[in-house]
Design an enzyme around this catalytic site. Sequence first.
Site, PDB file in Angstrom:
ATOM      1  N   GLY A  50       9.545-116.826 -39.759  1.00  0.00           N
ATOM      2  CA  GLY A  50      10.803-117.136 -40.439  1.00  0.00           C
ATOM      3  C   GLY A  50      11.355-115.960 -41.216  1.00  0.00           C
ATOM      4  N   GLY A  91       4.562-108.779 -24.215  1.00  0.00           N
ATOM      5  CA  GLY A  91       3.263-108.884 -23.558  1.00  0.00           C
ATOM      6  C   GLY A  91       2.611-107.592 -23.153  1.00  0.00           C
ATOM      7  CB  CYS A 104      14.895-114.502 -35.505  1.00  0.00           C
ATOM      8  SG  CYS A 104      13.500-115.309 -36.324  1.00  0.00           S
ATOM      9  CB  THR A 135       1.417-109.957 -29.591  1.00  0.00           C
ATOM     10  OG1 THR A 135       2.622-110.705 -29.815  1.00  0.00           O
ATOM     11  CG2 THR A 135       0.218-110.826 -29.876  1.00  0.00           C
ATOM     12  CG  ASN A 141      16.099-110.369 -34.897  1.00  0.00           C
ATOM     13  OD1 ASN A 141      16.374-111.107 -33.960  1.00  0.00           O
ATOM     14  ND2 ASN A 141      15.057-110.585 -35.685  1.00  0.00           N
TER      15      ASN A 141
HETATM   16  C1  LIG Z   1       4.389-112.397 -35.896  1.00  0.00           C
HETATM   17  C2  LIG Z   1       5.623-111.879 -35.246  1.00  0.00           C
HETATM   18  C3  LIG Z   1       6.727-111.528 -36.024  1.00  0.00           C
HETATM   19  C4  LIG Z   1       7.882-111.053 -35.443  1.00  0.00           C
HETATM   20  N1  LIG Z   1       8.948-110.692 -36.226  1.00  0.00           N
HETATM   21  C5  LIG Z   1      10.069-110.179 -35.654  1.00  0.00           C
HETATM   22  C6  LIG Z   1      11.158-109.729 -36.436  1.00  0.00           C
HETATM   23  O1  LIG Z   1      11.124-109.774 -37.659  1.00  0.00           O
HETATM   24  N2  LIG Z   1      12.246-109.231 -35.808  1.00  0.00           N
HETATM   25  C7  LIG Z   1      12.329-109.134 -34.431  1.00  0.00           C
HETATM   26  O2  LIG Z   1      13.330-108.666 -33.908  1.00  0.00           O
HETATM   27  N3  LIG Z   1      11.291-109.541 -33.657  1.00  0.00           N
HETATM   28  C8  LIG Z   1      10.176-110.053 -34.229  1.00  0.00           C
HETATM   29  N4  LIG Z   1       9.128-110.450 -33.427  1.00  0.00           N
HETATM   30  C9  LIG Z   1       9.244-110.319 -31.976  1.00  0.00           C
HETATM   31  C10 LIG Z   1       8.574-109.045 -31.473  1.00  0.00           C
HETATM   32  O3  LIG Z   1       9.223-107.915 -31.979  1.00  0.00           O
HETATM   33  C11 LIG Z   1       8.608-108.993 -29.943  1.00  0.00           C
HETATM   34  O4  LIG Z   1       9.944-109.010 -29.515  1.00  0.00           O
HETATM   35  C12 LIG Z   1       7.891-110.176 -29.319  1.00  0.00           C
HETATM   36  O5  LIG Z   1       6.725-110.466 -30.051  1.00  0.00           O
HETATM   37  C13 LIG Z   1       7.531-109.923 -27.856  1.00  0.00           C
HETATM   38  O6  LIG Z   1       6.691-108.821 -27.705  1.00  0.00           O
HETATM   39  P1  LIG Z   1       5.086-108.932 -27.632  1.00  0.00           P
HETATM   40  O7  LIG Z   1       4.782-109.931 -26.563  1.00  0.00           O
HETATM   41  O8  LIG Z   1       4.628-107.545 -27.308  1.00  0.00           O
HETATM   42  O9  LIG Z   1       4.632-109.377 -28.950  1.00  0.00           O
HETATM   43  C14 LIG Z   1       7.963-110.924 -34.026  1.00  0.00           C
HETATM   44  C15 LIG Z   1       6.849-111.272 -33.250  1.00  0.00           C
HETATM   45  C16 LIG Z   1       5.697-111.749 -33.828  1.00  0.00           C
HETATM   46  C17 LIG Z   1       4.539-112.094 -32.961  1.00  0.00           C
END
Ligand SMILES: Cc1cc2nc3c(=O)[nH]c(=O)nc-3n(C[C@H](O)[C@H](O)[C@H](O)COP(=O)(O)O)c2cc1C
Lengths: 248, 248, 306, 306
Positions: free
Chosen positions: C73, C244, C130, C266, C127
């Site tokens: 959030g 991913g 979200c 992640t 962004n």
């Molecule tokens: C715990 C968490 C917090 C995140 N916070 C944000 C954020 O503040 N702003 C944003 O643009 N994306 C946020 N994301 C999304 C990530 O930047 C990314 O787009 C998404 O996790 C997919 O990539 P991944 O599979 O490598 O994690 C967040 C993801 C996670 C897991």
Amino acid sequence: MFREFEIVKNISIDKDIFVLKLKNEPYIKGLPGQFAMIRINNSYDPLLLRPFSFYKISSDTIEFLYQVKGKGTYLLSKKRERDRLRILAPLGTNFPLPEKNEKITIIGGGMGIAPLSFLLDLLPEGVKIYSFIGFYTKVSKKLWKNFEERSDYFLITTEDGSIGERGKILDFIENLEEFNRIYACGPISMLKELWKRVEDKSKLYISLEERMGCGIGICLGCIFPGKERNLHICKDGPVVSGVEVNFE
Amino acid sequence: MFREFEIVKNISIDKDIFVLKLKNEPYIKGLPGQFAMIRINNSYDPLLLRPFSFYKISSDTIEFLYQVKGKGTYLLSKKRERDRLRILAPLGTNFPLPEKNEKITIIGGGMGIAPLSFLLDLLPEGVKIYSFIGFYTKVSKKLWKNFEERSDYFLITTEDGSIGERGKILDFIENLEEFNRIYACGPISMLKELWKRVEDKSKLYISLEERMGCGIGICLGCIFPGKERNLHICKDGPVVSGVEVNFE
Amino acid sequence: MNSNLKIQVGSLVFKNPILLASGTSGFGKEISQFYPLEILGGFVTKSITLKPKKGNPPPRIWETYCGLLNSIGLENPGLEEFIYYEMPFLEKINTNIFVSIAGESIKEYQELAKNLKNLNISGIEINLSCPNVDRGGIQFGLDPDILYELTKSIVKISQKPVWVKLSPEVGKIIPVVNLVKDAGAEAVVIFNTFLGLAIDWKERKPVFKRIFAGLSGPAIKPLVLRYIWEVYEKSSIPIIGCGGIMEFGDVMEYILAGASLVEIGTANFINPNIGKEIILELENYFKEERIEDLVGLAHKRKEVSL
Amino acid sequence: MNSNLKIQVGSLVFKNPILLASGTSGFGKEISQFYPLEILGGFVTKSITLKPKKGNPPPRIWETYCGLLNSIGLENPGLEEFIYYEMPFLEKINTNIFVSIAGESIKEYQELAKNLKNLNISGIEINLSCPNVDRGGIQFGLDPDILYELTKSIVKISQKPVWVKLSPEVGKIIPVVNLVKDAGAEAVVIFNTFLGLAIDWKERKPVFKRIFAGLSGPAIKPLVLRYIWEVYEKSSIPIIGCGGIMEFGDVMEYILAGASLVEIGTANFINPNIGKEIILELENYFKEERIEDLVGLAHKRKEVSL
Ligand SMILES: Cc1cc2nc3c(=O)[nH]c(=O)nc-3n(C[C@H](O)[C@H](O)[C@H](O)COP(=O)(O)O)c2cc1C
Ligand SMILES: Cc1cc2nc3c(=O)[nH]c(=O)nc-3n(C[C@H](O)[C@H](O)[C@H](O)COP(=O)(O)OP(=O)(O)OC[C@H]3O[C@@H](n4cnc5c(N)ncnc54)[C@H](O)[C@@H]3O)c2cc1C
Ligand SMILES: Cc1cc2nc3c(=O)[nH]c(=O)nc-3n(C[C@H](O)[C@H](O)[C@H](O)COP(=O)(O)OP(=O)(O)OC[C@H]3O[C@@H](n4cnc5c(N)ncnc54)[C@H](O)[C@@H]3O)c2cc1C
Ligand SMILES: Cc1cc2nc3c(=O)[nH]c(=O)nc-3n(C[C@H](O)[C@H](O)[C@H](O)COP(=O)(O)O)c2cc1C
Ligand code: FES
Ligand code: FES
């Protein structure tokens, strides 16, 4: 900080309860209350590392005490000596040690005893120790021997009365104000009740738990409502002072 | 058919090449050419089971010969004695055994030697055996000892000449028509060339490979273009007769 | 440093294609204890909002098979604290720093951009995706008019390179990326998290108070790659791939499918060294070739034999 | 048999909520070597087409993290062979048999339904969601008019219970399920596979000749659950949940989120006993309660504290 350790042993000491012992090499210096994030599998299922408090550390070995809860701990329990685990440690805050001659109490519920047992190991001489630990049902003496041996006063309870007194541990502690410090770790309901009962919250040190995504403060997953601001348990905790938290 | 077996040993016999030996209990009766689907991890990453041909079966043990290729085989190579593996077996078709006094040839490339070695173990006495096996580079004698010992004629090649003749194995087999049966397993390019060179395709038995989703004929993933119809390698194969396939 | 890893996107040059994704490494201090952030191609901050934001109540994360559901959030210290407490550290890192911004109204986004204008940063990542907040976020990203106007005004106000981070909820993606391009963004970031849900079946209730949460992690990789492919085929805007990425091979898939840069999210949680480790592998792999030449290469190598 | 597992969907009663999903257990013979299919709540056949179909060239499958991409392309023996060689076996199984049908035109679907009319089957599952063929399949599922007309005519022609299996590509799902309901279908099956892509980075080309393929397996579970939740909240059509069910707990999640029945797909490949094993666990768990009472229960237990 994220390194591989060899398992010396990983054995069951009670139903679903295990002690994991690692060779302390590369050397980790961890304090009571601090924890490690353990990568369980060499795969992405389970995905996340799992947090465990230090149970005992010597120059040779690091020990964890854990209970099988779900998939991660189940898989962990299948590891054997000579297997290797990647571990991120030491992490988080620790229990501040008392001064000599202080009178302290240690209150543990269930697996919450792990960091408290480690605390006991490191207490300076001369500290007067009152230990209260509670379980749901009978557990092996291996789990509480250290508490019995090191404490000036020791009480154990189980909810079903199968060992020690019957009931919840907090019901057997009358006067909390007499202690210089109160150390606690256990279920959130126990910590909450305790927090409410302690007048001078600066004497209280509790170790919190919440699901952790990273263990190092980057996911913001391990939130706990603080007095002034959000606490992130992995960084601001797991050990926090009673004045920092807000259980209302 | 899908049961757990205990590892007796799992050791490297050459660079990236391992022999996995299981206790044959519950008892499996598998034939040369047939295979097993092995569940590598107690998790869903890797997701699918992995197929491996029987390398040797006795009343006490089951052996596989495998090469570390990717994640699945890497993780498999980390398993140790007393670990347990879930295995779906026996699956697929087998090499039909020759009659006594037949003259046969066995042609293997790389890990393709696994089912052929098992075939050698079970050949009736009196069969005249010509073995030709090829590798990319030098491999441990452990891999081809069985071929050398059991064959009336034995030839080994490596593409870099580091052991045996230099070149591809098929270049060293002149007359294929003299054999009553031809058994082959190895890279698809080798099988294709062989298939083209054999006039009477009913003499030819080849073991095919394709990525497998299930091993039992329900995913339709392991397709191979057949002469009349699709072949599903896990059910119609892995061993097929030369007349069934179509390499054009 | 291996110059074969260098790659240009819009007006910026990146020393390699590896960035850390917004919200998965905070403002950099924690990861910098594992390796110097300057080895990265770039760093994207946790999304900041105008006012401080407390975020959602616990639980905030839940593991799924090879995936992570989060409902953070947008907890963040707000613009002011960000500028005072986080910028001084970020400013000193010798790589491309992108500040991710999130707002509940177009005005808030604009206000943020205005205030970031004079900072020493490389660009802004908007962004618009979200899934874990009530206002702004994902809804904005799904409305073509807002998307266009918002992007255009941020480009204008900030006078810095602007990237737009999209949600997989966009559905038909080509019109959207074209809008974003027309509005002046230098690249699209594909994707933020996918909407997902988990039930705590023992408790018999949804895990998250907000019911839905954002799915990230290795599980989503093939889904994101599909969009990377499509956008590379049908649009000319540079693509930042995100979703991913766990290992070197995953980065290669993204590059070959058409991403110029990638963001690692992640995976930082599972291995805080991952950024460094992947860069080392890239340096090793690209001894002879230039990574630039591999961007989208798989498109030339498809054999369409249907 | 535990009668607490019994559940009614539309006009049919199921002895338990466990079905095997189309295309993941062929026509039943293979799995019946592991356990008697009659213990299942139901069985859905591999999708059949009017004429035999060879399907796509290899490779047809590729593993992703906790997922499986497939590009089988509806290989099947065709209607005639199905009736002669597969029906005699299926007919004898004492559970609900659904025949999945797929066509390249509305007429083909209708022709199939006509020919199935007199067979001893429980119903028809219309596959409007196969991502791996050129004509029909997914495109039909995305066109509201076709969707409605097609469903309606199959309901009429077959005079049997009809289920419609949707693709996650539908996007906004509520209008779609409402159409399907209005057209007379007794339930919707949510979902077929997700569109995904993989690159063989060592070969530097797409894994599949058709580029995109269908993603199934545990990776997709949280994504599907999100739609189950939404459809249960906003529509009244019974839901058959499908996607990533590997274990007993996954079934519980689907039921609590609102599915009346579930279909197990990819898990059959990883453990051919899975259908039986989950049913045994259900029998054990539902000693006192009726599963019917748990359908959608999590909706009553959400604490919306935003
Ligand atoms: C715990 C968490 C917090 C995140 N916070 C944000 C954020 O503040 N702003 C944003 O643009 N994306 C946020 N994301 C999304 C990530 O930047 C990314 O787009 C998404 O996790 C997919 O990539 P991944 O599979 O490598 O994690 C967040 C993801 C996670 C897991
Ligand atoms: C700082 C800290 C120290 C800990 N120290 C210990 C210890 O010394 N010994 C020990 O046995 N356990 C300890 N725990 C709890 C331990 O981390 C969890 O039991 C473990 O992660 C569960 O993993 P799993 O995959 O087996 O269970 P999962 O399948 O993930 O979950 C099973 C159950 O465990 C609960 N759970 C999962 N993750 C956590 C978590 N991070 N914190 C609390 N509960 C959780 C879930 O709510 C669920 O009910 C600690 C947790 C924290 C945060
Ligand atoms: C019937 C059959 C019998 C086999 N017997 C043996 C054996 O006795 N010994 C042995 O070492 N290997 C054998 N294989 C091949 C073995 O199954 C694969 O090497 C293994 O599945 C690779 O798994 P991985 O996770 O390590 O590799 P992945 O990461 O999945 O893939 C690595 C490489 O292996 C190739 N590969 C993956 N799966 C298969 C497959 N099913 N068939 C062929 N190539 C594949 C891929 O194309 C890739 O290049 C057999 C395959 C089949 C179909
Ligand atoms: C190899 C394979 C073949 C499939 N074939 C069909 C099919 O013929 N018809 C159909 O409606 N769905 C088909 N599906 C989709 C499944 O029925 C199911 O909807 C999907 O796999 C998601 O469920 P899962 O994650 O449990 O596998 C197939 C899936 C797989 C993996
Ligand atoms: S566990 Fe990630 S911030 Fe605490
Ligand atoms: S591997 Fe599934 S049909 Fe052969």
